[in-house]
Enzyme design. Structure first.
Site, PDB file in Angstrom:
ATOM      1  N   HIS A  31       0.819  -1.228   0.000  1.00  0.00           N
ATOM      2  CA  HIS A  31       0.000   0.000   0.000  1.00  0.00           C
ATOM      3  C   HIS A  31       0.849   1.271   0.000  1.00  0.00           C
ATOM      4  O   HIS A  31       0.313   2.368  -0.185  1.00  0.00           O
ATOM      5  CB  HIS A  31      -0.940   0.026   1.212  1.00  0.00           C
ATOM      6  CG  HIS A  31      -1.951  -1.068   1.213  1.00  0.00           C
ATOM      7  ND1 HIS A  31      -2.863  -1.243   0.193  1.00  0.00           N
ATOM      8  CD2 HIS A  31      -2.205  -2.074   2.098  1.00  0.00           C
ATOM      9  CE1 HIS A  31      -3.625  -2.298   0.445  1.00  0.00           C
ATOM     10  NE2 HIS A  31      -3.243  -2.830   1.591  1.00  0.00           N
ATOM     11  N   ASP A  73      -2.551 -10.771  -2.534  1.00  0.00           N
ATOM     12  CA  ASP A  73      -3.098 -10.294  -1.255  1.00  0.00           C
ATOM     13  C   ASP A  73      -4.576  -9.913  -1.455  1.00  0.00           C
ATOM     14  O   ASP A  73      -4.980  -9.515  -2.553  1.00  0.00           O
ATOM     15  CB  ASP A  73      -2.287  -9.065  -0.800  1.00  0.00           C
ATOM     16  CG  ASP A  73      -2.683  -8.544   0.575  1.00  0.00           C
ATOM     17  OD1 ASP A  73      -1.952  -8.827   1.546  1.00  0.00           O
ATOM     18  OD2 ASP A  73      -3.714  -7.835   0.678  1.00  0.00           O
ATOM     19  N   HIS A  79      -6.092  -7.370  -0.591  1.00  0.00           N
ATOM     20  CA  HIS A  79      -6.268  -5.947  -0.886  1.00  0.00           C
ATOM     21  C   HIS A  79      -5.482  -5.532  -2.130  1.00  0.00           C
ATOM     22  O   HIS A  79      -4.406  -6.070  -2.400  1.00  0.00           O
ATOM     23  CB  HIS A  79      -5.783  -5.095   0.299  1.00  0.00           C
ATOM     24  CG  HIS A  79      -6.441  -5.442   1.598  1.00  0.00           C
ATOM     25  ND1 HIS A  79      -5.880  -6.300   2.516  1.00  0.00           N
ATOM     26  CD2 HIS A  79      -7.631  -5.046   2.117  1.00  0.00           C
ATOM     27  CE1 HIS A  79      -6.685  -6.416   3.567  1.00  0.00           C
ATOM     28  NE2 HIS A  79      -7.763  -5.672   3.357  1.00  0.00           N
ATOM     29  N   ASP A  99      -4.294 -13.113   3.465  1.00  0.00           N
ATOM     30  CA  ASP A  99      -5.552 -12.621   4.042  1.00  0.00           C
ATOM     31  C   ASP A  99      -6.766 -12.972   3.179  1.00  0.00           C
ATOM     32  O   ASP A  99      -7.870 -12.487   3.431  1.00  0.00           O
ATOM     33  CB  ASP A  99      -5.494 -11.103   4.339  1.00  0.00           C
ATOM     34  CG  ASP A  99      -4.814 -10.288   3.264  1.00  0.00           C
ATOM     35  OD1 ASP A  99      -4.520 -10.830   2.178  1.00  0.00           O
ATOM     36  OD2 ASP A  99      -4.577  -9.089   3.515  1.00  0.00           O
TER      37      ASP A  99
HETATM   38  N1  Q9C Z   1      -9.556  -1.115  10.662  1.00  0.00           N
HETATM   39  C1  Q9C Z   1      -2.499  -5.321   4.086  1.00  0.00           C
HETATM   40  O1  Q9C Z   1      -3.113  -6.369   4.011  1.00  0.00           O
HETATM   41  N2  Q9C Z   1      -8.512  -2.289   6.448  1.00  0.00           N
HETATM   42  N3  Q9C Z   1      -3.068  -4.194   4.561  1.00  0.00           N
HETATM   43  C2  Q9C Z   1      -8.789  -2.396   7.767  1.00  0.00           C
HETATM   44  C3  Q9C Z   1      -9.821  -2.277   9.900  1.00  0.00           C
HETATM   45  C4  Q9C Z   1      -7.154  -2.506   6.265  1.00  0.00           C
HETATM   46  C5  Q9C Z   1      -4.425  -4.183   4.906  1.00  0.00           C
HETATM   47  C6  Q9C Z   1      -9.988  -1.989   8.417  1.00  0.00           C
HETATM   48  C7  Q9C Z   1      -6.425  -3.019   5.414  1.00  0.00           C
HETATM   49  C8  Q9C Z   1      -4.991  -2.881   5.195  1.00  0.00           C
HETATM   50  C9  Q9C Z   1      -1.061  -5.264   3.741  1.00  0.00           C
HETATM   51 ZN    ZN Z   2      -4.097  -7.335   2.536  1.00  0.00          ZN
END
Ligand code: Q9C
Ligand code: ZN
Length: 347
Positions: free
Chosen positions: A161, A197, A199, A286
């Protein structure tokens, strides 16, 4: 397979995370890396090797100097200002406000460089993020040396990210991007980055968006419903020289292995057509059903299948660890992926 891990990646240790309006334990916490390291140790995949220390010049091929200096000093400045705890932004520039020049005030700079509130800068964040980059670079150096065909870099905090001058999504420095650039700088002419991933890797996309020597291919939850929301749509295909060298496969929530594998078929074909000299895999686990942040439906044995389809790329592969928040299962799922990749598929 060569495995790289430094306990320094544990130094980033946030006190809390605001999730749905409530302060709780952070999802991205040091035990993630410790658990993956323990699972790798027990799996007989090889010894975990301490990464070498690489000079900042590799990092600065991908990240802006002012941003790197901000990350290096932000928590010290926070304490010097009489603050306690973790540095968290509190104010952002709205789109119709006057365009921002780099501000000098610390709070203004936090809002300038961060794009969310879930990525606190803690006392050890810089050391950990820098060690994470060294871990990615050690894997890249192993691939570049031509002696090995595969490496796993146990990076943490994750990276995909993070852009050239921004952080968020638990990411500060983009290990996959720094590694891909290192391979280019060591004589490779085409690198593919595959990002499974959950995301969208908005930072990696952004860094290589106008380039045709690095192909970015991502399968991820549709940004219409999931973080990072504002990027990762299918019509983002690159710009200028990079037109056609960015490919997004946004997938619906509840995507399971069979639906994911269908999309992967097209992703794989585009990577083959590009004929990369190496592939960097931004390995997030994830996608597991029940991951506390995610809504895909991978079963544990699907990670063995994932490793299996990645081995069909038949070129050198550097795995860089990204997301995965089901703390007790991420180590086993990384091991399943690597076993599947090595052809020792075990459910
Ligand atoms: N507060 C990676 O998987 N969204 N980052 C979260 C909860 C977050 C994930 C909502 C996602 C970021 C590297
Ligand atoms: Zn992720």
């Amino acid at each position: 397979m060569k495995l790289f891990y430094s306990p320094r990646v544990l130094d980033h240790d946030a006190a809390g995370e605001i999730n749905r309006g409530v302060v709780g334990e952070p999802f991205e916490r040091p035990e993630r890396a410790a658990n993956v390291a323990a699972a790798l140790n027990n799996a007989g995949l090889g010894l975990l090797v301490e990464p070498a220390s690489f000079p900042d010049e590799h990092l600065l091929r991908v990240h802006d100097k002012d941003y790197v200096e901000f990350l290096r000093s932000a928590h010290r400045r926070w304490l010097n200002a009489g603050r306690k705890g973790d540095a968290i932004p509190m104010c952002w520039r709205a789109d119709r406000m006057r365009p921002a020049l780099l501000p000098t005030d610390l709070d203004a700079q936090l809002g300038y460089y961060a794009f969310d509130i879930m990525t606190p800068i803690t006392e050890g964040s810089w050391q950990a993020a820098r060690a994470s980059v060294d871990t990615a670079l050690s894997g890249a150096a192993h691939i570049a040396s031509g002696t090995g065909q595969a490496a796993f870099s146990l990076c943490r905090p994750p990276g995909h990210h993070a852009g050239s001058d921004y952080y968020g999504g638990y990411c500060f420095l983009n290990g996959a991007a720094v590694a891909a650039q290192f391979l280019i700088d060591h004589g490779m002419s085409r690198i593919a980055i595959l990002d499974p991933d959950y995301h969208h890797g908005n930072g990696t996309q952004d860094i290589f968006y106008a380039r045709n020597d690095v192909l970015y291919v991502s399968l991820h939850a549709d940004p219409a419903t999931d973080f990072p929301f504002y990027t990762g749509f299918a019509d983002e295909i690159g710009i200028g020289d990079g037109l056609g060298f960015n490919l997004n496969f946004p997938l619906a929530r509840q995507t399971d292995w069979s639906a994911w594998a269908d999309a992967y078929g097209a992703a794989e074909q585009s990577i083959r057509n590009f004929s990369p000299e190496a592939v960097v895999v931004s390995l997030g686990v994830d996608t597991l059903s029940g991951d506390p942040l995610s809504k895909f439906a991978f079963q544990p044995e699907d990670f063995g299948r994932l490793g299996g389809v990645l081995s069909r790329l038949s070129c050198p592969v550097l795995f860089v660890f990204e997301g995965g928040y089901a703390i007790d299962q991420i180590g086993a799922n990384v091991v399943r992926t690597l076993h599947g990749f090595l052809g020792e598929y075990i459910a």
